[in-house]
Design a protein around this motif. Structure first.
Motif, PDB file in Angstrom:
ATOM      1  N   ASN A   1     -41.571 -22.896  39.928  1.00  0.00           N
ATOM      2  CA  ASN A   1     -40.219 -22.334  39.963  1.00  0.00           C
ATOM      3  C   ASN A   1     -39.267 -23.031  38.998  1.00  0.00           C
TER       4      ASN A   1
ATOM      5  N   ARG B   1     -43.073 -26.938  41.532  1.00  0.00           N
ATOM      6  CA  ARG B   1     -43.506 -25.769  42.310  1.00  0.00           C
ATOM      7  C   ARG B   1     -42.716 -25.655  43.606  1.00  0.00           C
ATOM      8  N   ASP B   2     -42.669 -24.444  44.107  1.00  0.00           N
ATOM      9  CA  ASP B   2     -41.980 -24.232  45.376  1.00  0.00           C
ATOM     10  C   ASP B   2     -42.963 -24.450  46.531  1.00  0.00           C
ATOM     11  N   PHE B   3     -42.527 -24.131  47.744  1.00  0.00           N
ATOM     12  CA  PHE B   3     -43.347 -24.350  48.934  1.00  0.00           C
ATOM     13  C   PHE B   3     -44.694 -23.641  48.843  1.00  0.00           C
ATOM     14  N   TRP B   4     -44.682 -22.459  48.192  1.00  0.00           N
ATOM     15  CA  TRP B   4     -45.921 -21.680  48.092  1.00  0.00           C
ATOM     16  C   TRP B   4     -46.717 -22.025  46.839  1.00  0.00           C
ATOM     17  N   ARG B   5     -46.374 -23.156  46.224  1.00  0.00           N
ATOM     18  CA  ARG B   5     -47.080 -23.658  45.045  1.00  0.00           C
ATOM     19  C   ARG B   5     -46.867 -22.779  43.812  1.00  0.00           C
ATOM     20  N   ARG B   6     -45.838 -21.952  43.851  1.00  0.00           N
ATOM     21  CA  ARG B   6     -45.548 -21.147  42.657  1.00  0.00           C
ATOM     22  C   ARG B   6     -44.607 -21.950  41.765  1.00  0.00           C
TER      23      ARG B   6
END
Lengths: 403, 466
Positions: free
Chosen positions: A23, A16-21
């Protein structure tokens, strides 16, 4: 049938990326069973999910979805780790320790008694050819030498399951040969080995079964010899024949099969075999080196040869206290492997890569293609073949660096 | 325990072989070697030793705190960054053992370095104490007021609540209370109480004031002395900052005898006056009376009010232990701080990268070290009901946040034994127990639990590309 040692059901791993999405989809819906005594190869180009899968199996990463068990327990269970040996894709060892201290430290984590730790450390150092350099700090080793210590570290606990991530990466041909011999030797003694690599020859030489990953998904799974066999061809190897005899044979074959496509050539020695022969000769002549020396006598360690009665630590480790007989029963038959959709494709491309010498274009044209061109996923093939070519071209510089 | 011990040993070996510990030892050696010659205090032997003790122990403690934070923050974070954790994390070692082993290694190294450092300080102090003093009293003062461990007893201050109420009623009856607002009433009563206490601690010219110390557990033998420690405020300031007056010690009503001690003390600094121990009464009390008259020439007295501040009331000190024992107890308190900081560092490194963990820990350390000052500042922020400036609303928000922070972050300023040690006062066993309890047993345990939960949830690998 014995239950699998490693089992993945629907394993999916996303980063996940920084925003928890999510990726990166590193592994997608992977199903994998590895049975006791198997040598299993995970193949795939860079970024195909091999290392991620291994890290999930080791509990270094947690699965996003799916179920993973090793020895019937989740990977986070500490008790199973006593039975696992792990060689990561690079040697992440403490630069301030020397080789002997490194092995001693990891031996302590397995609660090996002091005398046993020392004994195993010496044998393993001898096995990887670094007995004379064992006092040097890890930070002073070349990459290949550090890999050898990493390998010794992976074996210090006499593991039932050996997980090798790119084991021959950074190794010179001697080291590569050592690793392959070791894998085969351990496999013969009933150890289960999971091997990840993008070097096709390594996997082809040693693995019972292979899985090919691409984009985090399984693209092929099956027994190596089944995937690679070319049942439509026959190869005969004999002593050198004169031209007349060869022509006679050609005529006979044409008469019998009506097929004009007969390829006759003198087999060439593999560069790897030739290289090893030269190095062994140099060691026999006692040429000075500050690099790796294979055994005190300049020969490969005795324990790597299964037929030798004078067995080394690996054989001792393998044989001692094993419930399995010394010569293991043929490993339990893996789950029947359903014909994979890409089997022919893979068979074709691996055979392509493994051929010592390309066929002449006119002969090749006469052979039935392994798979219709339209069905071939060229990106997978190119990626795999490219890797192998670059590995071959890298061999020379590595030899130089590792001495 | 074998695995924990192995990881602890590895942590120590890493600090030594990466030359972190050696650098620390070199800095300490340089400090210890140069301080006695550079810092000479008030040029007396006592001053020189007190200055050396203060600076060397403060430097030692500060450097070790920094080292501990760095090692703690690097313990797990650097292993994850350099991926050595791939190997340790795949061995049969529970994660709590990895954390505990790291922490144990750091505190073991701290123990050795602190022990060596404090041992060196002790050695230098003992050596300096053999040098000749600058005046005849120097040796006495050094051994009785610095190289010792003395208990301190504050004078009794009566509860003025009844007097406050009485005086308030008088004021009220006289119509000097403007409104009946409870806030105003509180303020008036507080002012009356302050004035009464200030009067109690002041002596007018040509007047006397007596105070009593009780519960003194002192051997009342001839040749034994107690020391009265005080700091005078004189208004208006006397010439050359020296005030002449006398103490009368003893209580005739308790058959202790009475001694008049003439004094010429400097204003604004701490003075210590020896008092014979046999003047202590059978009930363990001692009465002292300040006579604000020039002892030798009453006609020449300087008309000034002598007083003591509420925070610096006279203190009666008497020997209860040795300097060595005191230094050892100080070492234990400093060590408790280090154990706490090591736990903070290890905990931070379980979920933060090395630089961020260092930053967070340094800020926490500073906040904890200057807690006294910050809490005092927070206390000065007006409460809601007194707010008249809109900007005060910011303070209104920060005040409870700051106070809440110090419920979690310990007030490390309360665990600084160096000033006490320098004054030759006892670093008490109770203080040591307090430090062990609050810093180690409670906070290290909480941090350990937090670190375990965070580390257990953390993935030790990252998204690599093979």
């Amino acid at each position: 049938m014995k239950p699998p040692i490693i089992q993945c059901v629907g394993l999916t791993k996303t980063f996940r990326d920084f925003w928890r999405r999510p990726n990166v989809w590193a592994v997608r819906d992977l199903h994998l069973d590895i049975y006791p005594g198997e040598i299993f190869g995970l193949l795939g180009p860079n970024g195909s999910g091999k290392s991620t899968t291994i890290k999930v199996l080791l509990g270094l990463l947690y699965p996003t979805r799916g179920r993973v068990t090793i020895f019937g327990l989740p990977p986070t269970d500490v008790s199973i780790k006593a039975r696992i040996g792990y060689l990561p894709e690079e040697s992440y060892l403490y630069a301030f320790l020397n080789a002997r201290e490194t092995l001693d430290f990891y031996g302590r984590l397995f609660r090996l008694p002091r005398a046993e730790r020392r004994r195993r450390a010496e044998k393993l150092l001898d096995m990887v050819g670094l007995s004379r350099e064992a006092g040097r700090r890890m930070g002073e080793y070349s990459k290949g030498m550090a890999r050898r210590i990493g390998l010794a570290t992976a074996l210090i606990n006499d593991p039932d399951l050996l997980i090798l991530d790119e084991p021959t990466s950074g190794m010179d041909p001697i080291g590569t040969n050592l690793i392959k011999d070791l894998i085969v030797d351990l496999g013969k003694r009933g150890k289960t080995i999971l091997l990840s690599s993008h070097l096709l020859a390594d996997v082809e030489d040693v693995c019972d079964r292979v899985m090919i990953l691409y984009g985090g998904m399984q693209r092929a799974l099956g027994k190596t010899h089944e995937l690679l066999s070319r049942s439509e061809l026959t190869q005969i190897t004999t002593r050198r024949l004169d031209e007349d005899t060869i022509e006679e044979i050609r005529s006979l074959i044409r008469a019998k099969t009506g097929d004009a496509g007969v390829d006759v050539e003198s087999p060439a020695e593999k560069l790897e075999s030739f290289f090893l022969k030269i190095v062994r000769q140099a060691q026999a002549d006692r040429v000075q080196t500050s690099g790796v020396v294979q055994g005190a006598s300049g020969e490969l360690p005795a324990f790597l040869r299964s037929s030798t009665p004078d067995r080394g630590i690996v054989e001792e480790l393998v044989a001692a206290g094993r419930e399995r007989p010394a010569e293991p029963e043929p490993g339990p038959e893996p789950e029947p492997v359903e014909p994979q959709p890409d089997r022919e494709l893979i068979g074709g491309l691996v055979a392509e890569a493994a051929k010592p010498k390309p066929l002449p274009r006119q002969d090749q044209a006469e052979l039935p293609p392994a798979l219709p061109e339209a069905e071939v996923d060229r990106s997978v093939i190119d990626s795999l073949l490219q890797k192998r070519r670059s590995q071959d071209s890298d061999k020379k510089p590595r030899e130089d660096r590792d001495g | 325990m074998g695995r924990i011990w192995s990881i602890a040993r590895l942590t120590v070996a890493e600090a030594i072989r990466r030359k972190v510990a050696i650098l620390f030892i070199l800095i300490m050696a340089a400090v210890l070697a140069t301080l006695p010659f550079v810092m000479k205090g008030d040029n007396t032997l006592t001053g020189r030793i007190q200055t050396f003790l203060a600076y060397s122990m403060t430097t030692l403690s500060f450097l070790l705190c920094m080292l501990t934070i760095l090692l703690g923050c690097g313990s797990v974070a650097l292993e994850i960054r350099s991926r050595q954790i791939y190997l340790t994390g795949t061995k049969p070692v529970p994660r709590w053992q990895i954390l505990f082993g790291k922490w144990l290694g750091i505190v073991l190294l701290d123990l050795v370095l602190l022990g060596v450092g404090v041992g060196a300080v002790y050695g230098v102090v003992k050596y300096l104490a053999t040098l000749p003093g600058t005046n005849p009293d120097d040796a006495y003062v050094l051994h009785n007021e610095v190289l010792t461990a003395r208990a301190g007893v504050e004078m009794l201050v009566p509860d003025f609540a009844a007097d406050v109420e009485r005086l308030y009623q008088v004021r009220r009856e006289e119509g000097r209370v403007p409104v009946d607002d409870p806030v105003v009433v509180d303020q008036i009563k507080r002012d009356i109480g302050l004035r009464l206490r200030r009067d109690y601690l002041s002596v007018q010219p040509l007047a006397t004031q007596s105070w009593e110390f009780t519960h003194l557990l002192v051997k009342r033998e001839p040749g034994q002395f107690l020391h009265l420690r005080y700091k005078l405020s004189v208004s208006p300031e006397p010439p050359r900052q020296v005030v002449y007056y006398a103490w009368v010690v003893g209580d005739r009503s308790k058959d202790t005898g009475e001694v008049v001690i003439p004094r010429d003390d400097k204003v604004g600094i701490y003075n210590e006056m020896p008092i014979p121990a046999d003047l202590v009464a059978d009930d363990g009390s001692l009465r002292v009376t300040l006579v604000n008259v020039h002892p030798e020439d009453p006609e020449r007295y300087y008309r000034a009010v002598i007083s003591f501040s509420e925070e610096d009331k006279p203190l009666l000190l008497y020997r209860i232990g040795t300097f060595g024992g005191n230094l050892l107890r100080a070492l234990i308190i400093i060590y408790c701080k280090l154990m706490f900081l090591a736990a903070v560092g290890v905990c931070a490194s379980t979920f933060l990268g090395f630089p961020v963990a260092c930053l967070v820990c340094m800020i926490l350390f500073l906040a904890a070290a200057v807690s006294g000052f910050i809490l005092e500042s927070l206390d000065m922020i007006p409460k809601w009901k007194y707010i008249d400036d809109p900007l005060d609303y910011i303070g209104y928000v920060f005040r409870p946040l700051g106070l809440a922070l110090y419920q979690i972050v310990p007030q490390l300023s309360k665990f600084n034994p160096v000033p006490t040690l320098v004054e030759g006062r006892a670093v008490t066993l109770l203080w040591v127990i307090d430090a062990i309890g609050k810093l180690v047993l409670i906070r290290v345990a909480i941090l350990g639990l937090l670190a375990y939960v965070l580390f257990q949830r953390r993935e030790l690998a990252d998204a690599s590309t093979t």
